[in-house]
Design a protein around this motif. Structure first.
Motif, PDB file in Angstrom:
ATOM      1  N   ARG A  70       0.832  -1.205   0.000  1.00  0.00           N
ATOM      2  CA  ARG A  70       0.000   0.000   0.000  1.00  0.00           C
ATOM      3  C   ARG A  70       0.865   1.253   0.000  1.00  0.00           C
ATOM      4  N   TRP A  71       0.568   2.192  -0.870  1.00  0.00           N
ATOM      5  CA  TRP A  71       1.223   3.491  -1.032  1.00  0.00           C
ATOM      6  C   TRP A  71       2.650   3.395  -1.582  1.00  0.00           C
ATOM      7  N   SER A  72       3.076   2.214  -1.958  1.00  0.00           N
ATOM      8  CA  SER A  72       4.440   2.055  -2.451  1.00  0.00           C
ATOM      9  C   SER A  72       4.694   2.864  -3.723  1.00  0.00           C
ATOM     10  N   GLU A  73       3.741   2.839  -4.654  1.00  0.00           N
ATOM     11  CA  GLU A  73       3.924   3.590  -5.905  1.00  0.00           C
ATOM     12  C   GLU A  73       4.011   5.091  -5.641  1.00  0.00           C
ATOM     13  N   GLU A  74       3.134   5.596  -4.803  1.00  0.00           N
ATOM     14  CA  GLU A  74       3.141   7.021  -4.474  1.00  0.00           C
ATOM     15  C   GLU A  74       4.438   7.408  -3.759  1.00  0.00           C
ATOM     16  N   PHE A  75       4.879   6.555  -2.842  1.00  0.00           N
ATOM     17  CA  PHE A  75       6.127   6.805  -2.115  1.00  0.00           C
ATOM     18  C   PHE A  75       7.293   6.901  -3.094  1.00  0.00           C
ATOM     19  N   SER A  76       7.374   5.953  -4.028  1.00  0.00           N
ATOM     20  CA  SER A  76       8.491   5.952  -4.972  1.00  0.00           C
ATOM     21  C   SER A  76       8.470   7.189  -5.863  1.00  0.00           C
ATOM     22  N   LYS A  77       7.279   7.622  -6.255  1.00  0.00           N
ATOM     23  CA  LYS A  77       7.168   8.811  -7.112  1.00  0.00           C
ATOM     24  C   LYS A  77       7.647  10.059  -6.374  1.00  0.00           C
ATOM     25  N   VAL A  78       7.200  10.227  -5.150  1.00  0.00           N
ATOM     26  CA  VAL A  78       7.594  11.415  -4.374  1.00  0.00           C
ATOM     27  C   VAL A  78       9.091  11.401  -4.070  1.00  0.00           C
ATOM     28  N   ILE A  79       9.609  10.235  -3.695  1.00  0.00           N
ATOM     29  CA  ILE A  79      11.051  10.127  -3.428  1.00  0.00           C
ATOM     30  C   ILE A  79      11.842  10.494  -4.688  1.00  0.00           C
ATOM     31  N   ALA A  80      11.465   9.918  -5.835  1.00  0.00           N
ATOM     32  CA  ALA A  80      12.187  10.189  -7.081  1.00  0.00           C
ATOM     33  C   ALA A  80      12.119  11.663  -7.453  1.00  0.00           C
ATOM     34  N   GLU A  81      10.956  12.269  -7.350  1.00  0.00           N
ATOM     35  CA  GLU A  81      10.799  13.684  -7.690  1.00  0.00           C
ATOM     36  C   GLU A  81      11.592  14.580  -6.740  1.00  0.00           C
ATOM     37  N   THR A  82      11.574  14.254  -5.465  1.00  0.00           N
ATOM     38  CA  THR A  82      12.287  15.073  -4.489  1.00  0.00           C
ATOM     39  C   THR A  82      13.789  14.984  -4.702  1.00  0.00           C
ATOM     40  N   LEU A  83      14.308  13.779  -4.900  1.00  0.00           N
ATOM     41  CA  LEU A  83      15.745  13.634  -5.140  1.00  0.00           C
ATOM     42  C   LEU A  83      16.148  14.328  -6.441  1.00  0.00           C
ATOM     43  N   ALA A  84      15.323  14.205  -7.476  1.00  0.00           N
ATOM     44  CA  ALA A  84      15.621  14.873  -8.749  1.00  0.00           C
ATOM     45  C   ALA A  84      15.638  16.388  -8.585  1.00  0.00           C
ATOM     46  N   SER A  85      14.791  16.914  -7.708  1.00  0.00           N
ATOM     47  CA  SER A  85      14.766  18.365  -7.488  1.00  0.00           C
ATOM     48  C   SER A  85      16.065  18.872  -6.873  1.00  0.00           C
ATOM     49  N   TYR A  86      16.840  17.965  -6.283  1.00  0.00           N
ATOM     50  CA  TYR A  86      18.146  18.315  -5.724  1.00  0.00           C
ATOM     51  C   TYR A  86      19.280  18.028  -6.702  1.00  0.00           C
ATOM     52  N   GLY A  87      18.932  17.723  -7.937  1.00  0.00           N
ATOM     53  CA  GLY A  87      19.946  17.490  -8.964  1.00  0.00           C
ATOM     54  C   GLY A  87      20.490  16.082  -8.987  1.00  0.00           C
ATOM     55  N   ILE A  88      19.825  15.162  -8.338  1.00  0.00           N
ATOM     56  CA  ILE A  88      20.278  13.779  -8.297  1.00  0.00           C
ATOM     57  C   ILE A  88      19.641  13.020  -9.463  1.00  0.00           C
ATOM     58  N   LYS A  89      20.457  12.354 -10.272  1.00  0.00           N
ATOM     59  CA  LYS A  89      19.940  11.574 -11.398  1.00  0.00           C
ATOM     60  C   LYS A  89      19.123  10.419 -10.841  1.00  0.00           C
ATOM     61  N   THR A  90      17.881  10.314 -11.282  1.00  0.00           N
ATOM     62  CA  THR A  90      16.968   9.328 -10.716  1.00  0.00           C
ATOM     63  C   THR A  90      16.331   8.492 -11.817  1.00  0.00           C
TER      64      THR A  90
END
Length: 75
Positions: A31-51
């Motif tokens: 449960r919520w795994s897909e949403e968690f992965s999307k937010v984590i990926a977007e947040t890390l990418a916003s810091y310039g991390i290749k995701t």
């Protein structure tokens, strides 16, 4: 909000040389795994991390394989 806090804490704990980081993100059937992965990926990418994020749910061993397989191609 908690997911963003987790990603931001990761970035805060390891501030050096973020521009060279590469992260593989996936999700499974929990449960919520897909949403968690999307937010984590977007947040890390916003810091310039290749995701790299999978487009479909995958078991954990496939994430491990993706991290190894894409290690060199994400440079």
């Amino acid at each position: 909000k908690a997911t963003v806090a987790v990603a931001e804490q990761i970035v805060a704990d390891f501030p050096q040389d973020r521009g060279h980081w590469k992260v593989a993100v996936s999700y499974d059937s929990r449960r919520w795994s897909e949403e968690f992965s999307k937010v984590i990926a977007e947040t890390l990418a916003s810091y310039g991390i290749k995701t790299l994020r999978t487009k479909e749910l995958r078991p954990v061993p496939m994430l491990s394989y993706a991290a190894c397989f894409h290690h060199n191609s994400m440079k």
